[in-house]
Write a protein that holds these residues in place. Structure first.
Motif, PDB file in Angstrom:
ATOM      1  N   ILE A 203       0.869  -1.178   0.000  1.00  0.00           N
ATOM      2  CA  ILE A 203       0.000   0.000   0.000  1.00  0.00           C
ATOM      3  C   ILE A 203       0.904   1.225   0.000  1.00  0.00           C
ATOM      4  O   ILE A 203       1.797   1.351   0.825  1.00  0.00           O
ATOM      5  CB  ILE A 203      -0.954  -0.001   1.217  1.00  0.00           C
ATOM      6  N   CYS A 204       0.700   2.116  -0.951  1.00  0.00           N
ATOM      7  CA  CYS A 204       1.698   3.166  -1.181  1.00  0.00           C
ATOM      8  C   CYS A 204       1.681   4.225  -0.088  1.00  0.00           C
ATOM      9  O   CYS A 204       0.707   4.390   0.641  1.00  0.00           O
ATOM     10  CB  CYS A 204       1.506   3.773  -2.566  1.00  0.00           C
ATOM     11  N   TYR A 205       2.789   4.953  -0.008  1.00  0.00           N
ATOM     12  CA  TYR A 205       2.967   5.978   1.041  1.00  0.00           C
ATOM     13  C   TYR A 205       1.841   7.007   0.988  1.00  0.00           C
ATOM     14  O   TYR A 205       1.368   7.486   2.023  1.00  0.00           O
ATOM     15  CB  TYR A 205       4.343   6.674   0.860  1.00  0.00           C
ATOM     16  N   ALA A 206       1.391   7.364  -0.221  1.00  0.00           N
ATOM     17  CA  ALA A 206       0.377   8.420  -0.369  1.00  0.00           C
ATOM     18  C   ALA A 206      -0.976   7.958   0.161  1.00  0.00           C
ATOM     19  O   ALA A 206      -1.679   8.704   0.846  1.00  0.00           O
ATOM     20  CB  ALA A 206       0.262   8.828  -1.835  1.00  0.00           C
ATOM     21  N   THR A 207      -1.343   6.711  -0.146  1.00  0.00           N
ATOM     22  CA  THR A 207      -2.593   6.144   0.373  1.00  0.00           C
ATOM     23  C   THR A 207      -2.541   6.118   1.899  1.00  0.00           C
ATOM     24  O   THR A 207      -3.481   6.539   2.580  1.00  0.00           O
ATOM     25  CB  THR A 207      -2.792   4.711  -0.179  1.00  0.00           C
ATOM     26  N   THR A 208      -1.428   5.622   2.433  1.00  0.00           N
ATOM     27  CA  THR A 208      -1.245   5.535   3.886  1.00  0.00           C
ATOM     28  C   THR A 208      -1.345   6.922   4.531  1.00  0.00           C
ATOM     29  O   THR A 208      -2.085   7.119   5.499  1.00  0.00           O
ATOM     30  CB  THR A 208       0.136   4.915   4.211  1.00  0.00           C
ATOM     31  N   ASN A 209      -0.615   7.891   3.987  1.00  0.00           N
ATOM     32  CA  ASN A 209      -0.590   9.235   4.564  1.00  0.00           C
ATOM     33  C   ASN A 209      -1.968   9.902   4.547  1.00  0.00           C
ATOM     34  O   ASN A 209      -2.362  10.559   5.514  1.00  0.00           O
ATOM     35  CB  ASN A 209       0.401  10.127   3.802  1.00  0.00           C
ATOM     36  N   ARG A 210      -2.702   9.727   3.435  1.00  0.00           N
ATOM     37  CA  ARG A 210      -4.026  10.356   3.342  1.00  0.00           C
ATOM     38  C   ARG A 210      -5.006   9.715   4.329  1.00  0.00           C
ATOM     39  O   ARG A 210      -5.845  10.397   4.925  1.00  0.00           O
ATOM     40  CB  ARG A 210      -4.540  10.288   1.893  1.00  0.00           C
ATOM     41  N   GLN A 211      -4.896   8.410   4.508  1.00  0.00           N
ATOM     42  CA  GLN A 211      -5.778   7.734   5.475  1.00  0.00           C
ATOM     43  C   GLN A 211      -5.448   8.155   6.909  1.00  0.00           C
ATOM     44  O   GLN A 211      -6.351   8.372   7.721  1.00  0.00           O
ATOM     45  CB  GLN A 211      -5.675   6.217   5.300  1.00  0.00           C
ATOM     46  N   GLU A 212      -4.150   8.295   7.223  1.00  0.00           N
ATOM     47  CA  GLU A 212      -3.755   8.706   8.577  1.00  0.00           C
ATOM     48  C   GLU A 212      -4.235  10.130   8.882  1.00  0.00           C
ATOM     49  O   GLU A 212      -4.663  10.424  10.004  1.00  0.00           O
ATOM     50  CB  GLU A 212      -2.225   8.623   8.738  1.00  0.00           C
ATOM     51  N   ALA A 213      -4.166  11.019   7.894  1.00  0.00           N
ATOM     52  CA  ALA A 213      -4.616  12.407   8.087  1.00  0.00           C
ATOM     53  C   ALA A 213      -6.126  12.447   8.340  1.00  0.00           C
ATOM     54  O   ALA A 213      -6.609  13.217   9.178  1.00  0.00           O
ATOM     55  CB  ALA A 213      -4.251  13.261   6.871  1.00  0.00           C
ATOM     56  N   VAL A 214      -6.876  11.601   7.636  1.00  0.00           N
ATOM     57  CA  VAL A 214      -8.331  11.527   7.841  1.00  0.00           C
ATOM     58  C   VAL A 214      -8.645  11.004   9.245  1.00  0.00           C
ATOM     59  O   VAL A 214      -9.528  11.529   9.933  1.00  0.00           O
ATOM     60  CB  VAL A 214      -8.995  10.641   6.749  1.00  0.00           C
ATOM     61  N   THR A 303      -0.449  15.358   9.264  1.00  0.00           N
ATOM     62  CA  THR A 303       0.163  14.205   9.931  1.00  0.00           C
ATOM     63  C   THR A 303       1.481  13.781   9.283  1.00  0.00           C
ATOM     64  O   THR A 303       2.199  12.949   9.825  1.00  0.00           O
ATOM     65  CB  THR A 303      -0.807  13.006   9.919  1.00  0.00           C
ATOM     66  N   ALA A 304       1.782  14.327   8.109  1.00  0.00           N
ATOM     67  CA  ALA A 304       3.037  13.985   7.412  1.00  0.00           C
ATOM     68  C   ALA A 304       3.316  15.038   6.361  1.00  0.00           C
ATOM     69  O   ALA A 304       2.408  15.764   5.937  1.00  0.00           O
ATOM     70  CB  ALA A 304       2.924  12.617   6.752  1.00  0.00           C
ATOM     71  N   GLN A 305       4.579  15.116   5.937  1.00  0.00           N
ATOM     72  CA  GLN A 305       4.935  15.985   4.815  1.00  0.00           C
ATOM     73  C   GLN A 305       5.534  15.109   3.727  1.00  0.00           C
ATOM     74  O   GLN A 305       6.281  14.185   4.024  1.00  0.00           O
ATOM     75  CB  GLN A 305       5.929  17.068   5.264  1.00  0.00           C
ATOM     76  N   GLU A 306       5.169  15.394   2.480  1.00  0.00           N
ATOM     77  CA  GLU A 306       5.622  14.561   1.358  1.00  0.00           C
ATOM     78  C   GLU A 306       6.567  15.350   0.458  1.00  0.00           C
ATOM     79  O   GLU A 306       6.283  16.489   0.093  1.00  0.00           O
ATOM     80  CB  GLU A 306       4.410  14.079   0.549  1.00  0.00           C
ATOM     81  N   ASP A 307       7.686  14.706   0.100  1.00  0.00           N
ATOM     82  CA  ASP A 307       8.611  15.348  -0.839  1.00  0.00           C
ATOM     83  C   ASP A 307       9.059  14.349  -1.915  1.00  0.00           C
ATOM     84  O   ASP A 307      10.110  14.492  -2.521  1.00  0.00           O
ATOM     85  CB  ASP A 307       9.820  15.932  -0.105  1.00  0.00           C
ATOM     86  N   VAL A 308       8.208  13.341  -2.137  1.00  0.00           N
ATOM     87  CA  VAL A 308       8.536  12.305  -3.128  1.00  0.00           C
ATOM     88  C   VAL A 308       8.345  12.869  -4.540  1.00  0.00           C
ATOM     89  O   VAL A 308       7.396  13.587  -4.816  1.00  0.00           O
ATOM     90  CB  VAL A 308       7.618  11.068  -2.942  1.00  0.00           C
ATOM     91  N   GLU A 309       9.279  12.549  -5.427  1.00  0.00           N
ATOM     92  CA  GLU A 309       9.148  12.959  -6.821  1.00  0.00           C
ATOM     93  C   GLU A 309       9.642  11.820  -7.699  1.00  0.00           C
ATOM     94  O   GLU A 309      10.663  11.201  -7.397  1.00  0.00           O
ATOM     95  CB  GLU A 309       9.996  14.216  -7.061  1.00  0.00           C
ATOM     96  N   PHE A 310       8.894  11.520  -8.760  1.00  0.00           N
ATOM     97  CA  PHE A 310       9.300  10.450  -9.676  1.00  0.00           C
ATOM     98  C   PHE A 310       9.671  11.058 -11.028  1.00  0.00           C
ATOM     99  O   PHE A 310       8.935  11.890 -11.554  1.00  0.00           O
ATOM    100  CB  PHE A 310       8.157   9.442  -9.878  1.00  0.00           C
ATOM    101  N   LYS A 311      10.780  10.617 -11.580  1.00  0.00           N
ATOM    102  CA  LYS A 311      11.211  11.109 -12.894  1.00  0.00           C
ATOM    103  C   LYS A 311      10.291  10.596 -14.001  1.00  0.00           C
ATOM    104  O   LYS A 311       9.787   9.472 -13.918  1.00  0.00           O
ATOM    105  CB  LYS A 311      12.639  10.613 -13.202  1.00  0.00           C
ATOM    106  N   VAL A 312      10.144  11.402 -15.044  1.00  0.00           N
ATOM    107  CA  VAL A 312       9.380  10.934 -16.218  1.00  0.00           C
ATOM    108  C   VAL A 312      10.309  10.051 -17.045  1.00  0.00           C
ATOM    109  O   VAL A 312      11.542  10.158 -16.942  1.00  0.00           O
ATOM    110  CB  VAL A 312       8.842  12.120 -17.065  1.00  0.00           C
ATOM    111  N   PRO A 313       9.749   9.168 -17.899  1.00  0.00           N
ATOM    112  CA  PRO A 313      10.607   8.299 -18.718  1.00  0.00           C
ATOM    113  C   PRO A 313      11.575   9.086 -19.604  1.00  0.00           C
ATOM    114  O   PRO A 313      11.265  10.196 -20.060  1.00  0.00           O
ATOM    115  CB  PRO A 313       9.583   7.520 -19.570  1.00  0.00           C
ATOM    116  N   ARG A 314      12.727   8.478 -19.839  1.00  0.00           N
ATOM    117  CA  ARG A 314      13.809   9.136 -20.575  1.00  0.00           C
ATOM    118  C   ARG A 314      13.363   9.597 -21.974  1.00  0.00           C
ATOM    119  O   ARG A 314      13.790  10.654 -22.438  1.00  0.00           O
ATOM    120  CB  ARG A 314      14.997   8.175 -20.704  1.00  0.00           C
ATOM    121  N   VAL A 315      12.498   8.829 -22.635  1.00  0.00           N
ATOM    122  CA  VAL A 315      12.069   9.165 -23.992  1.00  0.00           C
ATOM    123  C   VAL A 315      11.459  10.565 -24.063  1.00  0.00           C
ATOM    124  O   VAL A 315      11.525  11.238 -25.098  1.00  0.00           O
ATOM    125  CB  VAL A 315      11.080   8.090 -24.546  1.00  0.00           C
TER     126      VAL A 315
END
Length: 320
Positions: A203-214, A303-315
């Motif tokens: 279960i991803c960090y974002a799902t977990t964080n949003r549920q904890e804040a609720v 309840t948390a702060q998020e600083d996750v960032e995912f790179k877009v594909p190289r193409v």
């Protein structure tokens, strides 16, 4: 001249984190960058994320949304949605020599890799997820037919028929309710003591964080509104989490126009959150609607702060 009636007081408890996660942000960026690189139209298999506002905005920019690859012409780029696709889809695109970009959330891809590794080790998979949800379809489609068995509830665990109870592993959809999943995992481990679980929670960090804040906001609120789409799994789970946390009036709204004001009559505290595919603009719209009707105070429940960032594909990062 009549004195205007004073607005009733209301406190809005704004849950944080809420709204867009890194995977959704990346998926939208992929469509926008593809349109910049190749021009319109760019085809997108399935809604890029589960939000009508986002999809309509991208459609206006030149994205064409389809359900299946066969609806796409060979000579235009196609993007696979953030939820992931069965292995057969990119294989077919490659066979047709199409340009394709995979916008699958990296945290969903992690589950795909996990499932493939267990399969190579001779284990049959059990997936905890929702039947028909694109993420579940995509994950189950990573392995041959019959290699992934789906369970949706604790009750399903008792009826699942496996090949060898000592050669099993499980994965989960990334957008489930944390508490419900714990119950299903407990039932799986009770029935199959040797079942192998993920190294780290699926279960991803974002799902977990949003549920904890609720959960943190719910005790302060007489009502909770979740901004999100009716086909968004993580948004629907937020409604359930709020109800379980004691906020019996919890509703999903796509945007401000969907708010049932009559049900909120006499209420003095309302929680607001949003699913991972809901843009902040829709949350602002909801807050503005409350401000128009109430003397509103906004309090942040973080309840948390998020600083996750995912790179877009190289193409997409190299010039056309």
């Amino acid at each position: 001249m009549e004195t205007p009636t004073p607005k009733p007081p209301l406190t809005l408890y704004l849950a944080a984190p809420r709204g867009f996660c890194a995977g959704v942000d990346r998926a939208i960026k992929i469509v926008e960058m593809a349109l910049e690189k190749w021009g319109a139209p760019v085809y997108v298999r399935h809604e890029i994320v589960h939000n009508k506002y986002v999809v309509d905005d991208l459609r206006e920019k030149g994205a064409v949304f389809v359900e299946e690859l066969e609806e796409c012409p060979d000579d235009r780029p196609v993007i696979f949605s953030a939820h992931g696709v069965p292995k057969a889809v990119p294989a077919e695109a490659a066979k047709r020599e199409m340009i394709y970009v995979d916008a699958t959330c990296p945290l969903v891809s992690k589950v795909h890799i996990e499932a493939a590794r267990h399969h190579e080790n001779g284990l049959q998979m059990i997936m905890i997820g929702h039947a028909g949800h694109p993420e579940t379809v995509g994950t189950m489609g990573q392995l041959p037919e019959g290699e992934v068995l789906l369970v949706e509830t604790v009750a399903d665990v008792a009826g699942v028929e496996v090949r060898d109870p000592d050669k099993l592993a499980f994965v989960t959809q990334t957008t489930l309710s944390i508490d419900d999943t714990v119950d299903i995992v407990t039932a799986l481990r009770a029935r199959f003591p040797n079942i192998v679980g993920p190294h780290k929670e699926d279960i991803c960090y974002a799902t977990t964080n949003r549920q904890e804040a609720v959960k943190a906001a719910a005790p302060h609120c007489e009502a909770m509104l979740v901004v999100g789409a009716p086909n968004s799994s993580n948004s629907k789970r937020l409604v359930e989490v709020a109800r379980k946390a004691g906020c019996s009036y919890s509703q999903l709204v796509q945007r401000a126009a969907d708010i049932d004001w009559r049900s909120l009559e006499g209420v003095r505290s309302v929680g607001i959150t949003a699913g991972a595919s809901a843009p902040e603009a829709l949350i602002d719209e909801v807050i503005d609607s409350f401000r128009a009707r109430y003397d509103t105070t906004v309090e942040l429940v973080e309840t948390a702060q998020e600083d996750v960032e995912f790179k877009v594909p190289r193409v997409l990062r190299i010039p056309a």
